[in-house]
Design a protein around this motif. Structure first.
Motif, PDB file in Angstrom:
ATOM      1  N   PRO A 138       0.815  -1.225   0.000  1.00  0.00           N
ATOM      2  CA  PRO A 138       0.000   0.000   0.000  1.00  0.00           C
ATOM      3  C   PRO A 138       0.844   1.269   0.000  1.00  0.00           C
ATOM      4  O   PRO A 138       0.391   2.306  -0.458  1.00  0.00           O
ATOM      5  N   ASN A 139       2.063   1.182   0.502  1.00  0.00           N
ATOM      6  CA  ASN A 139       2.912   2.373   0.559  1.00  0.00           C
ATOM      7  C   ASN A 139       3.693   2.617  -0.719  1.00  0.00           C
ATOM      8  O   ASN A 139       4.337   3.650  -0.866  1.00  0.00           O
ATOM      9  N   LYS A 173      -4.404   9.636   0.306  1.00  0.00           N
ATOM     10  CA  LYS A 173      -4.526  10.523   1.457  1.00  0.00           C
ATOM     11  C   LYS A 173      -3.211  10.680   2.183  1.00  0.00           C
ATOM     12  O   LYS A 173      -2.805  11.763   2.537  1.00  0.00           O
ATOM     13  N   HIS A 174      -2.528   9.534   2.404  1.00  0.00           N
ATOM     14  CA  HIS A 174      -1.365   9.595   3.288  1.00  0.00           C
ATOM     15  C   HIS A 174      -0.137  10.201   2.638  1.00  0.00           C
ATOM     16  O   HIS A 174       0.846  10.433   3.300  1.00  0.00           O
ATOM     17  N   ARG A 199      -0.433  12.991   0.733  1.00  0.00           N
ATOM     18  CA  ARG A 199      -0.778  14.340   0.341  1.00  0.00           C
ATOM     19  C   ARG A 199       0.250  15.360   0.861  1.00  0.00           C
ATOM     20  O   ARG A 199       0.525  16.352   0.234  1.00  0.00           O
ATOM     21  N   ALA A 200       0.821  15.040   2.001  1.00  0.00           N
ATOM     22  CA  ALA A 200       1.796  15.959   2.593  1.00  0.00           C
ATOM     23  C   ALA A 200       3.024  16.121   1.704  1.00  0.00           C
ATOM     24  O   ALA A 200       3.640  17.169   1.687  1.00  0.00           O
ATOM     25  N   PRO A 244       2.665   4.492   7.005  1.00  0.00           N
ATOM     26  CA  PRO A 244       2.171   5.786   6.509  1.00  0.00           C
ATOM     27  C   PRO A 244       0.784   5.706   5.893  1.00  0.00           C
ATOM     28  O   PRO A 244       0.064   6.698   5.855  1.00  0.00           O
ATOM     29  N   ASN A 245       0.393   4.514   5.400  1.00  0.00           N
ATOM     30  CA  ASN A 245      -0.889   4.384   4.715  1.00  0.00           C
ATOM     31  C   ASN A 245      -2.049   4.154   5.675  1.00  0.00           C
ATOM     32  O   ASN A 245      -3.200   4.128   5.254  1.00  0.00           O
ATOM     33  N   LEU A 246      -1.759   3.966   6.953  1.00  0.00           N
ATOM     34  CA  LEU A 246      -2.819   3.673   7.920  1.00  0.00           C
ATOM     35  C   LEU A 246      -3.020   4.869   8.854  1.00  0.00           C
ATOM     36  O   LEU A 246      -2.072   5.603   9.150  1.00  0.00           O
ATOM     37  N   TYR A 267      -3.650  10.733   9.963  1.00  0.00           N
ATOM     38  CA  TYR A 267      -2.559   9.940   9.380  1.00  0.00           C
ATOM     39  C   TYR A 267      -1.248  10.347  10.034  1.00  0.00           C
ATOM     40  O   TYR A 267      -1.120  11.491  10.519  1.00  0.00           O
ATOM     41  N   PRO A 268      -0.254   9.452  10.033  1.00  0.00           N
ATOM     42  CA  PRO A 268       1.009   9.773  10.713  1.00  0.00           C
ATOM     43  C   PRO A 268       1.611  11.110  10.284  1.00  0.00           C
ATOM     44  O   PRO A 268       2.123  11.843  11.123  1.00  0.00           O
ATOM     45  N   PHE A 269       1.510  11.446   8.985  1.00  0.00           N
ATOM     46  CA  PHE A 269       2.159  12.679   8.542  1.00  0.00           C
ATOM     47  C   PHE A 269       1.506  13.926   9.136  1.00  0.00           C
ATOM     48  O   PHE A 269       2.078  15.010   9.092  1.00  0.00           O
TER      49      PHE A 269
END
Lengths: 259, 352
Positions: free
Chosen positions: A180-181, A253-254, A256-257, B88-90, B130-132
């Protein structure tokens, strides 16, 4: 200096855009004197187009699935445990760029013909499988690089250990913590694979499979306006793929930063 | 037998022998720190307990069962990493629930446990982030909650505070200790920061070149260092050499000073022993109970806020001394003549 740079950019863009514009204009000129979509209608209503395009899309999907299952675990394992082997793997994945497809396909035919120990070319299904392997080989340099670059952006060593300390086995680590990453990287590899498979001619023609590439070639040899319309469609598909890569990157989503 | 028994561990990477005959029994609920400079083998010991490295020899027993043949995912040992290592995806809640999902905990029960953990780390509202979207300190708290959620038998902390800034580091180390005591979880903490190790541990293991130089409470480690390395690594001190005059009375001589240590010495009469003084044992000026007074010259003055550290030369020797800051008493200027005093009872005999 600035003017020079702009001139170079404009010249470059003209070099790329003018032939496309010419082709698009020609594809619309089937009806004398007016612009029309006749050529497109003719292409899209051709059952041969639908059949070959459908075949190539299905082949692309299988190739992508096979490529992901082959490349993601390999690239992951090489980065995690066998970093010294990376230059060799990179060299192997680059081979399809220097060995012409025609050489590969002749090798396949020689190795897997009906009188060989594994007669894959004996049945249409066997030949399809062979063609898929061939496509996967052609897409390997792009798929491997995309996935490997994706893996470089995350700390796979620590993520793997974190997942292990939480009780995860290799399957869970790979599919829930790693894949997923690197999804964006995998998807860009997948879209590149798609574009390669859709336009591929040599392998499909020599293995005598009803793919989109040979269809485009036969249409180009026999018609005037339709090939131009087909080329515009093919460009549209490729650009749609590139657009999708961008879209997926934005929608994650994760990440986006980082975007 | 102790709860977690590490005995005679050996580990080499090629020609580099990083862990040498390392043994450490740990009781249930204990907080033990492995302290040492980088490359001393502390992280390797931790990674062997976690299962990420295999020892060349020795055993790691948890409640009597040898862990060495078990894979890391079968050990039920939680770990927190320096780099947080959140997925990071969770989301935060999914990260905390990761171990529970793998363990097959029912969804409703897992949700309750995740919320319980988020409450524990003081971030009850951040489950959907999210973690970020979190600060470093928050991420490390989530990593702690994630490690604790599946109720591990042992918690391993691999320099969890090193990537954080100073203020967050101090606050979080207090929180870690509080959570550890509340849950009563057996914990091994790896750090190169002596202040961290001394402030939160039940026991500290000072490691040097793959060997456990000294194991003891923070008080013992600081006040009775067993080796010159421990003395030099933990805290700051002024080392001397002294000749034993009378081992029974505990009198020694150094640089013309005769000191009575107030306790018998294990060394022979006439032997040379390494001794040292902590900066806080030396006083600027005279003070009651400090019988040794020396005329000195202030050499350098380091203003550190609440404490002022002065380096002074006396009896041909350089002394470090700490004095509390007082707004009405400015520190001495470099080159100024001063008096320093200390007591023989505050002298540390290294290894004695």
């Amino acid at each position: 200096m600035k003017a020079l740079a702009w001139t170079a950019i404009v010249l470059g863009m003209l070099y790329f855009i003018l032939p496309l514009l010419g082709m698009a204009e020609f594809s619309l000129s089937m009806r004398r004197g007016v612009y029309s979509l006749d050529a497109y209608a003719s292409v899209l209503s051709d059952p041969q187009f639908q059949r070959t395009f459908g075949f190539s899309v299905a082949m692309a999907v299988f190739t992508i699935v096979f490529g992901v299952l082959l490349v993601v675990p390999t690239a992951y394992w090489v980065r995690l445990r066998l970093p010294w082997i990376r230059p060799y793997i990179e060299f192997i994945t680059l081979l399809p760029l220097v060995i012409p497809a025609i050489v590969i396909v002749f090798g396949y035919i020689r190795l897997y013909n009906t009188s060989s120990w594994l007669p894959l070319t004996g049945t249409p299904m066997g030949t399809n499988v062979l063609l898929m392997f061939g496509y996967a080989t052609l897409a390997l340099p792009y798929m491997y690089r995309a996935v490997d670059t994706g893996l470089r952006t995350i700390d796979i060593g620590t993520l793997t250990e974190a997942a292990q300390s939480l009780g995860a086995g290799w399957g869970t680590i790979l599919f829930r913590a790693i894949l997923p990453n690197v999804l964006v990287a995998v998807l860009s590899g997948a879209f590149l694979t798609f574009a390669i498979v859709i336009g591929e001619f040599t392998m499909a023609a020599l293995l005598d499979r009803p793919a989109f590439g040979p269809y485009m070639q036969s249409l180009g040899a026999n018609r005037a306006y339709e090939p131009a319309a087909l080329a515009v469609i093919a460009f549209a598909i490729t650009w749609a793929c590139m657009g999708l890569i961008q879209l997926v990157t934005r929608l994650q989503k994760h990440t986006r930063a980082h975007a | 037998m102790s709860y977690l028994d590490i005995s005679h561990l050996e580990k080499s990477f090629g020609a580099n022998h990083v862990v040498k005959d390392f043994s450490l029994p740990i009781e249930k609920g204990e907080f033990v720190s492995l302290l040492g400079p980088s490359g001393c083998g502390k992280t390797t010991v931790l990674r062997m307990v976690a299962g990420f490295e295999t020892p060349d020899a020795g055993a790691i027993r948890l409640e009597g069962r040898d862990l060495v043949p078990l894979r890391p995912n079968h050990r039920n040992i939680g770990m927190v990493f320096q780099a947080y290592a959140l997925f990071p995806n969770l989301t935060v809640a999914q990260n905390v629930g990761f171990g529970l999902k793998i363990a097959g905990v029912e969804a409703a029960e897992a949700r309750t446990r995740v919320q319980e953990m988020l409450d524990l780390i003081g971030l009850p509202e951040l489950g959907a982030r999210y973690p970020f979207q979190l600060s470093g300190g928050q991420q490390q708290r989530v990593a702690l909650a994630r490690a604790l959620a599946p109720r591990p038998r042992v918690l391993l902390l691999d320099e969890p505070l090193s990537a954080l800034d100073a203020k967050v580091r101090v606050r979080l180390r207090g929180e870690i200790r509080e959570i550890q005591q509340r849950l009563g979880i057996t914990t091994i903490f790896v750090t190169h920061d002596q202040e961290e190790a001394l402030s939160i541990s039940d026991r500290v293991v000072v490691m040097n070149a793959g060997i456990a130089d000294q194991v003891g409470t923070p008080f013992e480690i600081y006040n009775r260092p067993a080796t010159p390395f421990v003395a030099g690594f933990v805290g700051t001190l002024t080392p001397f050499e002294a000749t034993v005059l009378d081992p029974d009375l505990g009198t020694v001589q150094s640089g013309g000073m005769t000191m009575n240590l107030g306790r018998p010495l294990a060394a022979q009469q006439g032997a040379t022993v390494p001794i040292a003084l902590r900066p806080e044992a030396v006083h600027l000026g005279r003070a009651s109970g400090r019988e040794i007074v020396l005329p000195a010259t202030a050499h350098s003055v380091e203003f550190m806020g609440s404490v002022i550290r002065v380096r002074a030369e006396a009896a041909g020797q350089s002394f470090l001394l700490d004095t509390f800051n007082r707004p009405d008493t400015p520190p001495p200027q470099p080159g100024e003549p001063v008096e320093i005093s200390f007591s023989g009872r505050d002298v540390i005999v290294i290894g004695g």
